[in-house]
Scaffold this motif. Structure first.
Motif, PDB file in Angstrom:
ATOM      1  N   ASN A   2      -3.192   1.013   5.725  1.00 19.09           N
ATOM      2  CA  ASN A   2      -4.258   0.486   4.870  1.00 19.09           C
ATOM      3  C   ASN A   2      -3.829  -0.850   4.279  1.00 19.09           C
ATOM      4  N   ALA A   3      -4.710  -1.449   3.494  1.00 16.41           N
ATOM      5  CA  ALA A   3      -4.426  -2.763   2.930  1.00 16.41           C
ATOM      6  C   ALA A   3      -3.265  -2.723   1.942  1.00 16.41           C
ATOM      7  N   THR A   4      -3.138  -1.621   1.207  1.00 16.24           N
ATOM      8  CA  THR A   4      -2.041  -1.503   0.241  1.00 16.24           C
ATOM      9  C   THR A   4      -0.695  -1.580   0.946  1.00 16.24           C
ATOM     10  N   GLN A   5      -0.539  -0.816   2.029  1.00 15.93           N
ATOM     11  CA  GLN A   5       0.712  -0.861   2.788  1.00 15.93           C
ATOM     12  C   GLN A   5       0.907  -2.220   3.444  1.00 15.93           C
ATOM     13  N   ALA A   6      -0.188  -2.844   3.867  1.00 17.73           N
ATOM     14  CA  ALA A   6      -0.093  -4.166   4.489  1.00 17.73           C
ATOM     15  C   ALA A   6       0.395  -5.206   3.489  1.00 17.73           C
ATOM     16  N   ARG A   7      -0.060  -5.120   2.249  1.00 18.07           N
ATOM     17  CA  ARG A   7       0.402  -6.051   1.200  1.00 18.07           C
ATOM     18  C   ARG A   7       1.904  -5.904   0.986  1.00 18.07           C
ATOM     19  N   VAL A   8       2.342  -4.641   0.917  1.00 17.43           N
ATOM     20  CA  VAL A   8       3.771  -4.387   0.707  1.00 17.43           C
ATOM     21  C   VAL A   8       4.589  -4.962   1.862  1.00 17.43           C
ATOM     22  N   ALA A   9       4.118  -4.732   3.079  1.00 14.90           N
ATOM     23  CA  ALA A   9       4.826  -5.234   4.259  1.00 14.90           C
ATOM     24  C   ALA A   9       4.869  -6.755   4.257  1.00 14.90           C
ATOM     25  N   ARG A  10       3.746  -7.386   3.936  1.00 13.84           N
ATOM     26  CA  ARG A  10       3.696  -8.859   3.949  1.00 13.84           C
ATOM     27  C   ARG A  10       4.555  -9.446   2.843  1.00 13.84           C
ATOM     28  N   ASN A  11       4.573  -8.806   1.687  1.00 15.44           N
ATOM     29  CA  ASN A  11       5.406  -9.301   0.581  1.00 15.44           C
ATOM     30  C   ASN A  11       6.887  -9.158   0.884  1.00 15.44           C
ATOM     31  N   GLY A  12       7.223  -8.169   1.725  1.00 16.59           N
ATOM     32  CA  GLY A  12       8.631  -7.906   1.993  1.00 16.59           C
ATOM     33  C   GLY A  12       9.163  -8.490   3.281  1.00 16.59           C
ATOM     34  N   GLY A  13       8.317  -9.153   4.047  1.00 21.35           N
ATOM     35  CA  GLY A  13       8.806  -9.667   5.325  1.00 21.35           C
ATOM     36  C   GLY A  13       7.955 -10.799   5.858  1.00 21.35           C
ATOM     37  N   ILE A  14       8.467 -11.434   6.898  1.00 24.84           N
ATOM     38  CA  ILE A  14       7.769 -12.520   7.570  1.00 24.84           C
ATOM     39  C   ILE A  14       7.398 -12.047   8.973  1.00 24.84           C
ATOM     40  N   PHE A  15       6.144 -12.240   9.348  1.00 25.69           N
ATOM     41  CA  PHE A  15       5.654 -11.758  10.629  1.00 25.69           C
ATOM     42  C   PHE A  15       5.196 -12.928  11.494  1.00 25.69           C
ATOM     43  N   ASP A  16       5.403 -12.772  12.791  1.00 24.11           N
ATOM     44  CA  ASP A  16       4.957 -13.780  13.746  1.00 24.11           C
ATOM     45  C   ASP A  16       3.492 -13.608  14.094  1.00 24.11           C
TER      46      ASP A  16
END
Length: 236
Positions: free
Chosen positions: A33-47
């Motif tokens: 969901n968006a909540t988990q996506a925010r956490v992932a984006r805040n904690g890492g850099i994605f290509d």
């Protein structure tokens, strides 16, 4: 290898996309969901990000707006949906989405979209100096060494490694013992055939399935039956 975030509230879709992308050699992080996506984006850099539009907490377009407003939309985003209207797709593109995938997502469309997204990411200004250095200079041998060093810096294997891989690949033209019984001769040919394609595709079952025209499940079963060493193909 790329670092890819898959955001989708359907477990089956997350698992399917993860399996395909992992098989292609990418590192995949999943968010339901968006909540988990925010956490992932805040904690890492994605290509690259594959983002579902319709989700229970916050829809994908709203999340895309958040990332754009906060300066976190620094990677290509491919939107996904089975029910989105043209207006929704246009809005997402206007905000900054790279493209749109309609569900159900086929493997061919997925791989093409991911390839396009990663190529787009590689062409951003931050990556241009490294990419430009791959081109062969017109001046002396010292520049050639600099070029090889630059290629290694961006994760491309050195020429010697590529030559070694080519030397270790099965020959496309092989001799077979035609005096054997038909079943044994056929199995020998099929084993050599699959080993050749596995080596050429770096052990990617997805690409071998496409090349040979077999479903992945059938392909796995066939390779086990023939005694093909999948671990060796991937290490090669």
């Amino acid at each position: 290898m790329a670092n890819i975030l898959v955001v989708d509230d359907e477990l089956g879709i997350r698992d399917l996309l993860s399996e395909i992308l992992n098989d292609e050699g990418h590192s995949v992080e999943l968010a339901a969901n968006a909540t988990q996506a925010r956490v992932a984006r805040n904690g890492g850099i994605f290509d690259l990000v594959l983002l579902d539009i319709w989700m229970p907490d916050t829809d994908g377009v709203s999340l895309l707006k958040e990332w754009a407003a906060s300066g976190q939309l620094t990677m290509p985003v491919i939107m996904m949906s089975g029910h989105a209207t043209i207006d929704t797709a246009v809005e997402a593109t206007r905000i900054g989405a790279l493209s749109f995938l309609e569900k159900p997502v086929t493997m061919q469309k997925l791989l093409k979209a991911v390839e396009h997204g990663l190529a787009k990411n590689a062409s951003t200004p931050a990556a241009k100096p490294a990419v430009a250095s791959i081109g062969m200079p017109s001046a002396g041998a010292a520049h050639v060494n600099d070029t090889v060093g630059s290629i290694n810096d961006v994760g491309v294997r050195p020429l010697a490694s590529l030559r070694n891989q080519a030397d270790s690949m099965p020959d496309a033209h092989q001799d077979f013992d035609l005096d054997r019984p038909l079943r044994e001769a056929r199995d020998g040919f099929e084993k050599a055939y699959f080993e050749f394609h596995l080596a050429r595709e770096g052990g990617s079952m997805t690409r071998v399935a496409e090349k040979t025209g077999l479903e992945r499940t059938h392909l796995y079963r066939k390779l086990r039956q023939l005694g093909v060493d999948l671990g060796r193909s991937r290490r090669g």
